[in-house]
Design a protein around this motif. Structure first.
Motif, short mmCIF file in Angstrom:
data_model
loop_
_atom_site.label_atom_id
_atom_site.label_comp_id
_atom_site.label_asym_id
_atom_site.label_seq_id
_atom_site.Cartn_x
_atom_site.Cartn_y
_atom_site.Cartn_z
N PHE A 233 0.85 -1.19 0.00
CA PHE A 233 0.00 0.00 0.00
C PHE A 233 0.89 1.25 0.00
O PHE A 233 1.87 1.32 0.75
N PRO A 234 0.56 2.26 -0.80
CA PRO A 234 1.47 3.41 -0.96
C PRO A 234 1.47 4.34 0.24
O PRO A 234 0.52 4.39 1.03
N ARG A 239 4.75 10.79 7.27
CA ARG A 239 4.41 11.14 8.64
C ARG A 239 3.24 12.12 8.72
O ARG A 239 2.92 12.61 9.80
N ASP A 240 2.62 12.41 7.58
CA ASP A 240 1.51 13.36 7.58
C ASP A 240 0.18 12.60 7.56
O ASP A 240 0.13 11.39 7.79
N GLU A 241 -0.91 13.34 7.28
CA GLU A 241 -2.23 12.73 7.28
C GLU A 241 -2.37 11.66 6.20
O GLU A 241 -3.12 10.68 6.38
N ARG A 247 -1.81 3.94 6.49
CA ARG A 247 -1.62 2.91 7.53
C ARG A 247 -2.95 2.46 8.12
O ARG A 247 -3.14 1.27 8.41
N ALA A 248 -3.88 3.41 8.29
CA ALA A 248 -5.20 3.03 8.80
C ALA A 248 -5.92 2.12 7.81
O ALA A 248 -6.58 1.15 8.21
N PHE A 249 -5.79 2.42 6.52
CA PHE A 249 -6.41 1.58 5.49
C PHE A 249 -5.79 0.18 5.50
O PHE A 249 -6.49 -0.83 5.41
N VAL A 253 -7.82 -3.29 6.41
CA VAL A 253 -7.91 -4.44 5.51
C VAL A 253 -7.41 -5.70 6.21
O VAL A 253 -8.03 -6.77 6.12
N GLN A 254 -6.29 -5.57 6.93
CA GLN A 254 -5.76 -6.73 7.64
C GLN A 254 -6.75 -7.22 8.70
O GLN A 254 -6.97 -8.42 8.85
N ARG A 255 -7.35 -6.28 9.43
CA ARG A 255 -8.29 -6.68 10.48
C ARG A 255 -9.54 -7.33 9.87
O ARG A 255 -10.05 -8.32 10.41
#
Length: 496
Positions: A233-234, A239-241, A247-249, A253-255
């Motif tokens: 995932f890109p 370190r910004d939004e 990372r949240a995406f 997906v993993q969860r």
């Protein structure tokens, strides 16, 4: 146009450009009004100087009772050749117009001028701009200048000069002003630069968003079972939004993938459990039915010993069915969100003594020795005594089931880590290494349990649920000298 409206980049760009145009328009109008105010202030100061000079050059203007009207009007007309939109008046101390000249006259004109603005201007000649009344256009406020005139040493009135705006189209006036043209050019240039800047910034912002959207489309196309490698995932290292969103995406997906796998495992476990329960119910039911049918069919042909043996077997199977249904009911009740604990101060040492005495006859029948112990000083615990008793009883039943003749079961209670640990050990064969990690799972039956009969695999799951309801935990391990060790830890809430 629809594709343009559907683009986040286009919508934000249009919005920001529109905002820049609005700011440019406000800036232009502000410059225009500031320039107009400056011009009015300058004209009023020049008008004051002009009226003072006229009053000084023509002192006869103060002799209002002896003035020659035609001569004064002609002189005023000559003075205003270069200011055709202006007007000059001689007014007395009551504000009455005695004589004057104005190229712009109204049929409904007035012969009176308000004196309050004149006094305000003369009292503070360097202050804010003051607007006075126009005798030719009643109700209209106009820029003016005034100076006192004297008949000898006595003030007889005022020389009053109106500086009306020129008869020019406001658009032409706006375009003819150098300051206004400059403001328009600056605002237009700033809008163009802002638009270019917004396009560049939006490209930098939306490019990673488009890449994230593409990754989301890949997940949607592949399905949750065949998701791309989350590491691909890109922008995860940003370190910004954008990085936070990536990372949240990825984590989402993993969860989701893990939850789907968990649901499938639980579904498979439930199917296995239903099959096992069906078998566990069918076996005693078949035996119960068979023995009762034998008693009924053979009737008097059975001697007393055979009849009693058949009835004992039927009773044993009926009791097993009762225990199995009770376990199912208890587990469903404990797993309900409506479950509420009825905590009371309880001495857990006395509780394990009671349980040891209750199981003593069954243990003696099997040739197993039960030992219970606890320290002399053991604090009371706020627990649901009935549930804790059920949990310990389940552990005891499990230990009795797998402890051979001549073995020993030890049940102890001791303070540990701010709570009380209830420890049960046996001298059985222990738990298979493949089963020890899953022994407390609901609906799980270990390999040793499958060799037995009539056990649904709910006893230890009930123990775990009781521990969770008390904010505690239960652990299991194999002893080096043989057998299993179960530890039920409960947090200590000392009674008042």
């Amino acid at each position: 146009m629809r594709l343009l409206a559907d683009s986040l980049r286009a919508r934000i760009t249009i919005l920001v450009i529109g905002f820049c145009v609005l700011i440019a328009a406000i800036f232009t109008l502000a410059v225009h009004f500031a320039h107009s105010a400056y011009n009015d202030e300058l004209r009023q100061q020049q008008g004051l100087q002009f009226t003072r000079n006229v009053a000084w050059m023509y002192p006869e203007l103060g002799k209002l009772e002896h003035i020659r009207r035609e001569q004064i009007e002609t002189r005023f007309e000559q003075m205003l050749l270069l200011e055709p939109s202006s007007a000059l008046y001689l007014i007395d101390n009551q504000g009455r117009v005695r004589v004057g000249y104005s190229k712009q006259r109204s049929i409904g004109g007035s012969s009176h001028v308000a004196l309050a603005p004149i006094r305000q201007l003369l009292d503070n000649p360097g202050g804010k701009i003051v607007y006075g009344s126009d005798p030719d256009f009643p109700g209209m406020k106009c820029l003016f200048a005034a100076t006192p005139i004297y008949d000898g040493k006595v003030q007889s009135g005022y020389l009053y000069m109106l500086m009306r705006p020129p008869e020019t189209n406001p658009g032409q006036l706006l375009a003819s002003s150098y300051a206004n043209r400059t403001a328009l050019l600056v605002a237009f240039g700033a809008s163009i630069l802002s638009a270019l800047f917004v396009l560049v910034v939006m490209a930098q912002i939306t490019r990673p968003l488009r890449r994230l959207a593409s990754a989301a489309d890949q997940v949607r196309a592949a399905g949750i079972e065949d998701i791309p490698d989350p590491a691909s995932f890109p922008h995860q290292d940003r370190r910004d939004e954008i990085g936070h969103l990536s990372r949240a995406f990825r984590d989402m997906v993993q969860r989701l993938h893990e939850q789907v796998q968990r649901v499938r495992r639980m579904d498979a476990t439930r199917r296995d459990w239903v099959a096992s329960i069906s078998h566990d119910l069918r076996t005693p039911l078949t035996s119960l039915t068979g023995h009762l049918e034998t008693v009924i069919l053979r009737g008097e042909r059975l001697d007393k010993a055979e009849r009693e043996r058949f009835l004992q077997v039927a009773l044993k199977n009926a009791q097993h069915l009762d225990r199995l249904s009770a376990s199912l009911f208890d587990f469903a009740r404990l797993d309900s969100d409506a479950m509420r604990l009825e905590k009371v101060p309880t001495h857990l040492g006395e509780l394990i003594d009671d349980i040891a005495q209750r199981f003593a006859p069954a243990a003696e029948t099997r040739g197993v020795h039960i030992d219970s112990s606890y320290p002399d000083v053991l604090p009371l615990a706020e627990v649901d005594a009935a549930l804790i008793e059920r949990a310990i009883a389940n552990l005891m039943e499990n230990a009795l089931r797998y402890t051979p003749t001549g073995g020993t079961i030890c049940l102890t209670a001791q303070p540990r880590d701010g709570g009380i640990a209830l420890i049960l050990t046996d001298t059985g064969a222990g738990i298979a290494a493949a089963d020890i990690a899953r022994v407390f799972e609901r609906f799980f039956q270990g390999s040793q349990q499958r060799e037995g009969r009539g056990h649904a695999g709910l006893g230890l799951a009930i123990v775990k649920r009781v521990a969770e309801l008390h904010q505690g935990h239960v652990r299991v391990s194999n002893r080096t000298e043989g057998g299993a060790c179960f530890t039920l830890w409960l947090p200590l809430n000392e009674a008042e």
